[in-house]
Write a protein that holds these residues in place. Structure first.
Motif, short mmCIF file in Angstrom:
data_model
loop_
_atom_site.label_atom_id
_atom_site.label_comp_id
_atom_site.label_asym_id
_atom_site.label_seq_id
_atom_site.Cartn_x
_atom_site.Cartn_y
_atom_site.Cartn_z
N LEU A 350 0.89 -1.22 0.05
CA LEU A 350 -0.11 -0.03 -0.01
C LEU A 350 0.87 1.13 -0.02
O LEU A 350 0.38 2.28 -0.73
N ILE A 351 2.03 1.18 0.91
CA ILE A 351 2.78 2.47 0.77
C ILE A 351 3.53 2.77 -0.45
O ILE A 351 3.56 3.52 -0.98
N ALA A 352 3.79 1.58 -1.29
CA ALA A 352 4.27 1.78 -2.75
C ALA A 352 3.35 2.20 -3.60
O ALA A 352 3.69 3.10 -4.53
N GLN A 353 1.90 1.96 -3.17
CA GLN A 353 0.84 2.43 -4.20
C GLN A 353 0.79 4.11 -3.89
O GLN A 353 -0.09 4.67 -4.35
N GLY A 354 1.42 4.58 -2.68
CA GLY A 354 1.12 5.97 -2.25
C GLY A 354 0.46 6.22 -1.22
O GLY A 354 0.26 7.40 -0.65
N PHE A 355 -0.03 5.38 -0.35
CA PHE A 355 -0.78 5.55 0.76
C PHE A 355 0.00 5.79 1.88
O PHE A 355 1.27 5.22 1.94
N ARG A 356 -0.44 6.43 2.63
CA ARG A 356 0.15 6.46 3.98
C ARG A 356 -0.47 5.39 4.94
O ARG A 356 -1.81 5.49 5.00
N CYS A 357 -0.19 4.49 5.41
CA CYS A 357 -0.77 3.29 5.81
C CYS A 357 -0.11 2.90 6.99
O CYS A 357 0.92 2.48 7.55
N ARG A 358 -1.19 2.61 8.27
CA ARG A 358 -0.80 2.24 9.67
C ARG A 358 -1.76 0.99 9.65
O ARG A 358 -2.74 0.83 9.34
N ILE A 359 -0.78 0.11 10.62
CA ILE A 359 -1.53 -1.01 10.87
C ILE A 359 -2.41 -1.12 12.29
O ILE A 359 -1.57 -0.17 13.41
N GLU A 360 -3.43 -1.26 12.49
CA GLU A 360 -4.14 -0.76 13.78
C GLU A 360 -4.74 -2.31 14.17
O GLU A 360 -5.48 -2.87 13.44
N LEU A 361 -4.48 -2.82 15.49
CA LEU A 361 -5.38 -3.85 15.97
C LEU A 361 -6.47 -3.36 16.24
O LEU A 361 -6.88 -1.96 16.70
N ARG A 362 -7.87 -4.12 15.91
CA ARG A 362 -9.15 -3.55 16.07
C ARG A 362 -9.44 -3.60 17.39
O ARG A 362 -9.00 -4.57 18.26
N GLN A 363 -10.08 -2.54 17.87
CA GLN A 363 -10.53 -2.51 19.44
C GLN A 363 -12.01 -2.76 19.40
O GLN A 363 -12.73 -2.96 18.70
N LYS A 364 -12.28 -2.98 20.84
CA LYS A 364 -13.68 -3.45 21.06
C LYS A 364 -14.64 -2.44 20.70
O LYS A 364 -15.51 -2.85 20.04
#
Length: 400
Positions: A350-364
């Motif tokens: 995704l970063i290579a596609q130009g996104f700023r991308c953060r991984i997030e663990l889904r919260q309750k």
RNA sequence: GUGGUCGUAGCAUAAUGGUUAAUGCGCCAGAUUGUGAAUCUGGUUUAUGUGAGUUCAAAUCUCAUCGGCCACCCCA
């Protein structure tokens, strides 16, 4: 607050979302100035105390944060009763710039157009919009005594403000020589003229009667009478002859420039035109500057004409509206840490596609998490599940 | 630098000088529902900025101090 964990008085921590705004605002201003051929420089936060307190900065000199001598030198100074401080934090960017120019003159262009963006410090009593550490953004032209310099600074500043949505900004202008002539004419002797200027500066606050009364107290009835005569015949709709060529040169921008015969400015170093930038929504000025032809010569022995203007970032950021950024930030949601390896691969994609991308663990509480992401500047999200192998498998959605 | 005013948990508020300082949001755990969501229960909790003083008793009154805000001063 059981523990006192605050920054020092009048100084602030900048939170992530504010920092983003500040940097975007600064980038906008910087870009406009660079486009006009100005060059960015940087000078140290500290200067020799003697330079900062050499009578150039007016009242600001009283507000210098002084830095103690160190080690044996400090011990010796305490013992001998001599000065304990030898350095000080800069209270503006102009004094350091003239020192910088004097030092590096040989390698700088003969007409030097400088940008300087950096924090300055004043030990004032804080208020809203008034801090002990604040960011200034200066442009200066050294080595050009012509009105091109003034005109270019005014035009560039107004353009910078327009880019920030502050079209309503106006610049009040006056000229030190005109001011001094008028003050001499009403009978204030030379050594007292600065004090008289300070009183005249209050015209918009005290009104004509207040100012003449205060002048009377300071300098006697004849000065009060003369000043009344002067102030009541003041025609501020016409610029004085000395400023007229500059106004003519401004063309259509002249409508944003207003003559203000009572404008003073506290700095001692001004010698010619002086400016103050105002906005109807700001309670105090958002910028200021003027011509200071004798300061470089004070350091180097070789005079160089100079003029500068400063924008106060802290005050401008309260008013500015920046264009929206394009939506290219994405939060990659995972339900379980087991998906970490997979998520890292897709994140890179995704970063290579130009996104700023953060991984997030889904919260309750998903809703709260989305709100937090929005606040942090994310516009999109996508859920990663075990079946996702490539970024193209993702269902990318907007966060409302 | 001068004067005024305010300071209660991560945030926002409440509490005539008088019980164990209350509530909401957020957060955490569990239950239920079943996944762009809620609901319930419990917790978060060592919260009256700090330090003295007055009082049987202080978040509340006094003083000092630190910090915020406001008016001067000056300024971006």
């Amino acid at each position: 607050m059981a523990n006192q964990v605050n920054p020092p008085r009048g100084m602030r921590d900048i939170l992530p979302e504010d920092k983003v705004l500040r940097e975007r605002l600064i980038a906008s201003v910087r870009q406009g100035y660079l486009a006009r051929g100005f060059q960015e420089v940087e000078t140290p936060a500290l200067e020799d105390l003697s330079r900062l307190t050499s009578g150039q900065g007016g009242d600001n000199e009283k507000l210098v944060f002084q830095v103690l001598k160190r080690g044996d030198e400090l011990d010796a100074a305490i013992k001998s009763g001599s000065a304990l401080a030898d350095l000080g934090l800069r209270f503006d960017l102009t004094v350091p710039l003239t020192r910088y120019f004097a030092t590096n003159q040989a390698v700088l262009p003969r007409v030097f157009k400088a940008i300087q963006i950096g924090p300055v410090w004043r030990a004032e009593r804080p208020q809203k919009g008034r801090y002990r550490q604040f960011l200034q953004c200066d442009i200066d032209i050294i080595g050009d005594g012509s009105i091109l310099a003034e005109a270019e600074l005014l035009s560039a500043s107004l353009a910078a403000l327009t880019n920030l949505g502050l079209d309503d900004a106006v610049i009040r202008i006056n000229h030190r020589e005109v001011l001094i002539q008028s003050i001499s004419k009403i009978g204030v002797p030379e050594p007292e003229q600065l004090s008289a200027m300070v009183t005249i500066d209050k015209l918009d606050k005290l009104g004509m009667n207040g100012v003449t009364a205060e002048l009377g107290e300071k300098f006697g009835q004849s000065v009060a009478d003369a000043s009344f005569e002067w102030l009541s015949n003041l025609d501020q709709s016409r610029f004085p002859a000395i400023l007229q060529p500059l106004i003519d040169a401004m063309g259509p921008l002249a409508s944003k420039i207003r003559y203000d015969a009572s404008l003073v400015r506290g700095m001692g170093y001004y010698t010619g035109a002086i400016f103050e930038i105002e906005h109807p929504l700001a309670s105090s000025s958002i910028g200021g500057g003027g011509r200071y032809d004798s300061m470089v010569g004070k350091w180097s022995g070789t005079d160089a004409p100079a003029v500068g203007i400063s924008l106060g970032i802290e005050r401008i950021i309260e008013l500015a509206s920046l264009p929206k950024q394009q939506a290219s930030s994405l939060a990659l949601m995972i339900d379980s840490e087991d998906l970490t390896g997979q998520a890292l691969i897709i994140q890179s994609e995704l970063i290579a596609q130009g996104f700023r991308c953060r991984i997030e663990l889904r919260q309750k509480n998903f809703k709260v998490q989305m709100a937090s992401l929005t606040k942090q500047g994310f516009e999109k999200f996508a859920q990663l599940d075990s079946g996702t192998v490539r970024a193209s498998d993702l269902d990318i959605r907007m966060i409302d």
